[in-house]
Design an enzyme around this catalytic site. Structure first.
Site, short mmCIF file in Angstrom:
data_model
loop_
_atom_site.label_atom_id
_atom_site.label_comp_id
_atom_site.label_asym_id
_atom_site.label_seq_id
_atom_site.Cartn_x
_atom_site.Cartn_y
_atom_site.Cartn_z
N CYS A 110 78.73 24.72 66.95
CA CYS A 110 78.15 25.60 66.94
C CYS A 110 76.91 26.34 67.22
CB CYS A 110 78.40 26.04 65.72
SG CYS A 110 80.18 25.55 65.27
N HIS A 248 76.54 32.64 62.76
CA HIS A 248 77.93 31.74 62.82
C HIS A 248 79.20 31.65 62.09
CE1 HIS A 248 80.82 28.91 64.63
NE2 HIS A 248 80.33 27.86 63.47
N ASN A 278 86.79 30.40 63.55
CA ASN A 278 85.64 30.01 63.99
C ASN A 278 84.95 29.78 65.38
OD1 ASN A 278 83.28 27.85 64.51
ND2 ASN A 278 83.64 27.74 62.74
O1 UT7 Z 1 81.36 25.31 62.17
C1 UT7 Z 1 80.63 24.27 61.58
C2 UT7 Z 1 80.47 24.35 59.83
N1 UT7 Z 1 81.42 23.96 58.88
C3 UT7 Z 1 81.36 24.83 57.67
O2 UT7 Z 1 80.94 26.26 57.95
C4 UT7 Z 1 82.62 24.19 57.31
C5 UT7 Z 1 82.30 24.25 55.89
N2 UT7 Z 1 83.29 23.97 54.35
C6 UT7 Z 1 83.93 24.98 53.89
O3 UT7 Z 1 84.00 26.12 54.69
C7 UT7 Z 1 85.28 25.28 53.47
O4 UT7 Z 1 84.91 23.32 52.57
C8 UT7 Z 1 86.59 24.38 53.84
C9 UT7 Z 1 87.29 26.07 53.62
C10 UT7 Z 1 86.92 23.83 54.93
C11 UT7 Z 1 87.51 23.90 52.45
O5 UT7 Z 1 86.69 24.08 51.52
P1 UT7 Z 1 87.09 23.45 50.62
O6 UT7 Z 1 86.83 23.90 48.83
O7 UT7 Z 1 85.82 22.66 49.99
O8 UT7 Z 1 88.57 22.16 50.27
P2 UT7 Z 1 88.35 21.27 50.04
O9 UT7 Z 1 88.32 19.97 50.78
O10 UT7 Z 1 87.54 20.86 48.49
O11 UT7 Z 1 89.70 20.37 48.94
C12 UT7 Z 1 89.77 21.54 47.28
C13 UT7 Z 1 91.28 21.56 47.57
C14 UT7 Z 1 92.10 19.76 47.68
O12 UT7 Z 1 91.97 19.91 46.32
P3 UT7 Z 1 92.93 18.61 45.46
O13 UT7 Z 1 91.98 16.86 46.49
O14 UT7 Z 1 91.44 18.82 44.61
O15 UT7 Z 1 93.82 18.53 44.70
C15 UT7 Z 1 92.66 20.00 48.56
O16 UT7 Z 1 93.96 18.75 49.10
O17 UT7 Z 1 92.38 22.38 48.49
C16 UT7 Z 1 93.14 20.80 49.19
N3 UT7 Z 1 92.54 21.82 50.14
C17 UT7 Z 1 93.94 22.67 50.49
N4 UT7 Z 1 94.95 23.65 50.55
C18 UT7 Z 1 96.12 24.58 50.66
C19 UT7 Z 1 92.32 21.42 51.29
N5 UT7 Z 1 92.94 21.64 52.52
C20 UT7 Z 1 93.44 23.03 52.25
C21 UT7 Z 1 94.74 23.86 52.69
N6 UT7 Z 1 95.62 24.46 52.00
N7 UT7 Z 1 94.48 24.45 53.58
#
Ligand code: UT7
Length: 334
Positions: A110, A248, A278
């Site tokens: 990116c 970005h 993205n």
């Molecule tokens: O260009 C590359 C740069 N990349 C980035 O900038 C990405 C940076 N990271 C993020 O933006 C976030 O980490 C995400 C948006 C990708 C994910 O959000 P998060 O708040 O960090 O979610 P998480 O992975 O910690 O998951 C939290 C909960 C989990 O449930 P439990 O295990 O706590 O019960 C996941 O299973 O949310 C659940 N979850 C979802 N639920 C519904 C994860 N993805 C999803 C989804 N829909 N798509």
């Protein structure tokens, strides 16, 4: 200086609701966490290369130069449509450039646009080139795991292009690039394996994985201070000297955090993540082109840009947006 830009996005839209057919998720969850409602995907390699040609031709046309005056082609692509021939050589071919100008690809995810801009500026400052064509293209939809709801919600396909040319000394972009390979496991994409019959290897696909929380924390800790200290203060700029912020497009929450740190109102902040997700190396160029087209950015202006992603790599700078770098009459896409 950047003399012309171009961009292109594919027609095929994948909405958050479409993703609910793949796994348990919702438009509300994705939008609240990321700011994304939909993204685009290339329907075929032919479409991707056709759009690449259009974006590159648009940048050259906006720059007002003949393609034969280009002396370097750089393509920033970490998720390429094809590995060989390189994307930059494909551009040389697609534009029908007769001269044997050097062409190479860089893989900085990116941060591809800012790293490419740094390379182009270095070639120009050293006198090794007068006109550089930089293209950015990541075929993210090909490499994300569409069963992984933590990663596939984020990415979309898109293309950017820019011509960087020799000009007034004070019009060279101020760019600063960085890397920290010790946290490389935050975003990975090992090459596919299993094709060699002489070694015992389990076949694998080439798929991108991401530790979303680690990436988020890294970016939230590093990027806001990097922009205020390393990009602005070290180069003698105050936040109010800058007209626009073009980050970005990774996550609307990150864009908001930087906006608040700089004290900018919404009119200064460029965001298209809601419609395109993205688009990796291309996100800054697409956001810039769209904002000029829609009249949100008025030129001449100064913009602070910053890219970050796998590596982890990041980079940013202050660029002058000259009048005419993007002209609506040169938009070829329907
Ligand atoms: O260009 C590359 C740069 N990349 C980035 O900038 C990405 C940076 N990271 C993020 O933006 C976030 O980490 C995400 C948006 C990708 C994910 O959000 P998060 O708040 O960090 O979610 P998480 O992975 O910690 O998951 C939290 C909960 C989990 O449930 P439990 O295990 O706590 O019960 C996941 O299973 O949310 C659940 N979850 C979802 N639920 C519904 C994860 N993805 C999803 C989804 N829909 N798509």
């Amino acid at each position: 200086m950047i003399t012309g830009i171009g961009y292109a996005v594919p027609n095929k839209v994948v909405t958050n609701d479409d993703l609910t057919h793949l796994y348990e998720t919702s438009d509300e969850w994705i939008y609240t966490r990321t700011g994304i409602r939909e993204r685009r995907v290339f329907a075929s390699d032919d479409e991707a290369f056709d759009l690449l040609r259009q974006a590159a031709e648009q940048a050259v046309k906006n720059a007002g130069i003949d393609v034969e005056t280009l002396d370097l082609i750089v393509a920033a692509t970490s998720m390429p449509v094809q590995f060989m021939p390189s994307t930059s050589c494909m551009v040389q071919h697609l534009l029908g450039i007769k001269k044997n100008v050097p062409a190479f690809d860089i893989s900085v995810a990116c941060s591809g646009f800012v790293y490419g801009l740094d390379i182009a500026s270095a070639y120009i400052k050293s006198g090794m080139a007068q006109n550089v064509l930089l293209v950015t293209i990541d075929n993210c939809s090909r490499y994300v795991d569409w069963a992984d709801r933590r990663t596939s919600i984020l990415f979309g396909d898109g293309i950017g292009a820019a011509v960087i040319s020799a000009g007034a000394e004070n019009d060279v972009p101020v760019i600063n690039i960085k890397a920290d390979g010790h946290v490389g496991d935050y975003i990975t994409m090992p090459a596919a394996k299993g094709n060699c019959p002489f070694v015992d290897q389990t076949p694998t696909q080439q798929i991108c994985t991401m530790k979303g929380q680690d990436v988020y924390k890294f970016v939230a800790n590093v990027i806001p201070a990097y922009i205020t200290d390393d990009i602005l203060a070290q180069n003698g700029f105050a936040a109010e000297d800058i007209d626009y912020l073009i980050l970005h497009q990774a996550n609307q929450r990150i864009i908001k955090a930087v906006q608040e740190r700089l004290g900018y109102d919404d009119s200064k902040v460029i965001s298209n993540i809601e419609r395109l997700g993205n688009t990796s190396a291309s996100s800054i160029l697409i956001a810039l082109g769209e904002a000029i087209k829609d009249g949100k950015i008025k030129t001449p202006a100064k913009a602070v840009i910053c890219g970050f992603g796998a590596g982890m790599c990041w980079g940013g700078g202050v660029i002058n947006l000259r009048p005419g770098i993007f002209k609506t009459e040169n938009i070829f896409q329907k």
